[in-house]
Motif scaffolding. Structure first.
Motif, PDB file in Angstrom:
ATOM      1  N   VAL A   1       0.968  -1.088   0.013  1.00  0.00           N
ATOM      2  CA  VAL A   1       0.006   0.124   0.015  1.00  0.00           C
ATOM      3  C   VAL A   1       0.846   1.220  -0.005  1.00  0.00           C
ATOM      4  O   VAL A   1       1.729   1.471   0.885  1.00  0.00           O
ATOM      5  N   VAL A   2       0.682   2.124  -0.932  1.00  0.00           N
ATOM      6  CA  VAL A   2       1.158   3.266  -1.063  1.00  0.00           C
ATOM      7  C   VAL A   2       0.474   4.516  -1.017  1.00  0.00           C
ATOM      8  O   VAL A   2      -0.354   4.491  -2.224  1.00  0.00           O
ATOM      9  N   SER A   3       0.738   5.513  -0.343  1.00  0.00           N
ATOM     10  CA  SER A   3      -0.120   6.545  -0.597  1.00  0.00           C
ATOM     11  C   SER A   3       0.484   7.869  -0.579  1.00  0.00           C
ATOM     12  O   SER A   3       1.433   8.035  -0.203  1.00  0.00           O
ATOM     13  N   TYR A   4      -0.225   8.871  -1.461  1.00  0.00           N
ATOM     14  CA  TYR A   4       0.281  10.343  -1.677  1.00  0.00           C
ATOM     15  C   TYR A   4      -0.764  11.239  -0.942  1.00  0.00           C
ATOM     16  O   TYR A   4      -1.766  11.337  -1.658  1.00  0.00           O
ATOM     17  N   ASN A   5      -0.390  11.873  -0.080  1.00  0.00           N
ATOM     18  CA  ASN A   5      -1.330  12.971   0.605  1.00  0.00           C
ATOM     19  C   ASN A   5      -2.558  12.262   1.058  1.00  0.00           C
ATOM     20  O   ASN A   5      -3.672  12.825   0.702  1.00  0.00           O
ATOM     21  N   SER A   6      -2.752  11.104   1.625  1.00  0.00           N
ATOM     22  CA  SER A   6      -3.703  10.403   2.201  1.00  0.00           C
ATOM     23  C   SER A   6      -4.423   9.724   0.994  1.00  0.00           C
ATOM     24  O   SER A   6      -5.647   9.049   1.210  1.00  0.00           O
ATOM     25  N   ILE A   7      -3.963   9.819  -0.281  1.00  0.00           N
ATOM     26  CA  ILE A   7      -4.857   9.163  -1.432  1.00  0.00           C
ATOM     27  C   ILE A   7      -3.920   7.942  -1.890  1.00  0.00           C
ATOM     28  O   ILE A   7      -2.979   8.009  -1.998  1.00  0.00           O
ATOM     29  N   GLU A   8      -4.542   6.671  -1.659  1.00  0.00           N
ATOM     30  CA  GLU A   8      -3.931   5.408  -2.110  1.00  0.00           C
ATOM     31  C   GLU A   8      -3.650   5.390  -3.540  1.00  0.00           C
ATOM     32  O   GLU A   8      -4.481   5.038  -4.279  1.00  0.00           O
ATOM     33  N   ALA A   9      -2.401   5.522  -4.016  1.00  0.00           N
ATOM     34  CA  ALA A   9      -2.035   5.017  -5.297  1.00  0.00           C
ATOM     35  C   ALA A   9      -1.958   3.564  -5.706  1.00  0.00           C
ATOM     36  O   ALA A   9      -2.058   3.142  -6.563  1.00  0.00           O
ATOM     37  N   ILE A  10      -1.492   2.883  -4.458  1.00  0.00           N
ATOM     38  CA  ILE A  10      -1.206   1.215  -4.619  1.00  0.00           C
ATOM     39  C   ILE A  10      -2.216   0.888  -3.524  1.00  0.00           C
ATOM     40  O   ILE A  10      -1.882   1.456  -2.290  1.00  0.00           O
ATOM     41  N   LYS A  11      -3.126  -0.069  -3.765  1.00  0.00           N
ATOM     42  CA  LYS A  11      -4.105  -0.320  -2.764  1.00  0.00           C
ATOM     43  C   LYS A  11      -3.895  -1.963  -2.312  1.00  0.00           C
ATOM     44  O   LYS A  11      -4.794  -2.594  -2.442  1.00  0.00           O
ATOM     45  N   GLY A  12      -2.734  -2.326  -2.005  1.00  0.00           N
ATOM     46  CA  GLY A  12      -2.579  -3.573  -1.476  1.00  0.00           C
ATOM     47  C   GLY A  12      -2.257  -4.789  -2.742  1.00  0.00           C
ATOM     48  O   GLY A  12      -3.016  -5.800  -2.612  1.00  0.00           O
ATOM     49  N   ILE A  13      -1.360  -4.433  -3.292  1.00  0.00           N
ATOM     50  CA  ILE A  13      -0.756  -5.356  -4.498  1.00  0.00           C
ATOM     51  C   ILE A  13      -0.184  -6.562  -4.036  1.00  0.00           C
ATOM     52  O   ILE A  13       0.765  -6.370  -3.240  1.00  0.00           O
ATOM     53  N   THR A  14      -0.274  -7.503  -4.778  1.00  0.00           N
ATOM     54  CA  THR A  14       0.903  -8.730  -4.092  1.00  0.00           C
ATOM     55  C   THR A  14       1.183  -9.202  -5.796  1.00  0.00           C
ATOM     56  O   THR A  14       0.320  -9.447  -6.913  1.00  0.00           O
ATOM     57  N   LEU A  15       2.437  -9.555  -6.071  1.00  0.00           N
ATOM     58  CA  LEU A  15       2.953  -9.946  -7.284  1.00  0.00           C
ATOM     59  C   LEU A  15       4.445 -10.609  -7.067  1.00  0.00           C
ATOM     60  O   LEU A  15       4.868 -10.411  -6.044  1.00  0.00           O
ATOM     61  N   GLU A  16       4.866 -11.503  -7.902  1.00  0.00           N
ATOM     62  CA  GLU A  16       6.079 -12.174  -7.915  1.00  0.00           C
ATOM     63  C   GLU A  16       6.825 -12.115  -9.129  1.00  0.00           C
ATOM     64  O   GLU A  16       6.280 -12.474 -10.068  1.00  0.00           O
ATOM     65  N   VAL A  17       8.245 -11.940  -9.031  1.00  0.00           N
ATOM     66  CA  VAL A  17       8.947 -12.216 -10.278  1.00  0.00           C
ATOM     67  C   VAL A  17       9.997 -13.461  -9.735  1.00  0.00           C
ATOM     68  O   VAL A  17      10.752 -13.142  -9.023  1.00  0.00           O
ATOM     69  N   ASN A  18       9.856 -14.308 -10.689  1.00  0.00           N
ATOM     70  CA  ASN A  18      10.592 -15.535 -10.552  1.00  0.00           C
ATOM     71  C   ASN A  18      11.683 -15.517 -11.322  1.00  0.00           C
ATOM     72  O   ASN A  18      11.861 -14.773 -12.331  1.00  0.00           O
ATOM     73  N   GLU A  19      12.848 -15.946 -10.566  1.00  0.00           N
ATOM     74  CA  GLU A  19      14.239 -15.980 -11.311  1.00  0.00           C
ATOM     75  C   GLU A  19      14.241 -16.390 -12.766  1.00  0.00           C
ATOM     76  O   GLU A  19      13.549 -17.412 -13.064  1.00  0.00           O
ATOM     77  N   GLY A  20      14.803 -15.724 -13.860  1.00  0.00           N
ATOM     78  CA  GLY A  20      15.029 -16.080 -15.207  1.00  0.00           C
ATOM     79  C   GLY A  20      13.753 -15.928 -16.001  1.00  0.00           C
ATOM     80  O   GLY A  20      13.743 -16.326 -17.080  1.00  0.00           O
TER      81      GLY A  20
END
Length: 239
Positions: free
Chosen positions: A8-27
């Protein structure tokens, strides 16, 4: 290799990222696609420590990146090619490339990688003594990528590498991305050009207004009717 959980990332109390989950596997080549303002660049900035999340975790090879100084990212094998072809305009092509290898001590290995970059981008070798600011937009993008490679990254993150480039140059850039991947470099690709990104991606995530709305194999998403309508045009998936 890289894992983001409940970010979760917010700018001035506004959520720009709202709870994301992701994965980057090697290769793998993993793409994060979405419209302008969806939160793609904010996600990258969180990974490299330029933005502090309110909640969530980011780990790289089991290490907590949120407590890792930005300056140490390259030491860990993480390199970001930023949006906008940010080259040092008053320095030569060669000087820009050598800046990418600033943390490396073995000159022979640096020279070896310099020759590899020149093989990938012959135009850079031809213009090695030319000021970077006098290059075309496409050549500056090649230089930005080449400079990133000079740090010998394990994970190369690229923010909108096709932005503002002519179609022929875009095609060339994505061909180079595939060549880089063949050398064993894991790639996280941030792109608005969904068609080009999905064609080369092993896995992909769709980001919409700060949320992951869809994920899957790149080629599968390329044929998804919702993706076609939203990002590729009604007939793009059948070309």
């Amino acid at each position: 290799m890289l894992k983001i959980e409940n970010l979760v990332v917010s700018y001035n109390s506004i959520e720009a990222i709202k709870g994301i989950t992701l994965e980057v596997n090697e290769g793998k080549i993993v793409s994060l696609i979405g419209a302008n303002g969806a939160g793609k660049s904010t996600t990258l900035k969180s990974i490299v420590g330029l933005v502090k999340p309110q909640r969530g975790s980011i780990t790289y090879q089991g290490k907590d990146l949120l407590s890792t100084p930005t300056k140490d990212m390259v030491k860990h094998g993480i390199t970001l090619v930023p949006e906008g072809r940010r080259v040092f305009a008053n320095l030569t092509v060669l000087e820009n490339l050598k800046i990418g290898a600033y943390s490396r001590k073995d000159e022979k290995e640096v020279q070896k990688d310099l020759e590899w970059v020149y093989e990938l981008f012959p135009k850079l070798k031809e213009r090695s003594w030319q000021q970077a600011g006098t290059l075309s937009g496409g050549e500056q993008q090649m230089l930005a990528v080449g400079r990133g490679l000079m740090s010998r990254p394990k994970l190369l993150m690229m923010d909108e590498p096709s932005l503002g480039l002519a179609p022929l140059i875009v095609k060339e850039i994505f061909h180079i991305i595939k060549e880089i991947h063949k050398q064993g470099v894991t790639i996280l690709l941030i792109e608005q050009n969904a068609n080009a990104a999905l064609k080369i991606s092993d896995e992909a995530y769709v980001l919409e207004t700060g949320l992951i709305s869809m994920k899957g194999k790149g080629k599968e998403l390329l044929e998804n009717s919702d993706i076609i309508k939203a990002y590729l045009g009604e007939t793009a998936g059948h070309k």
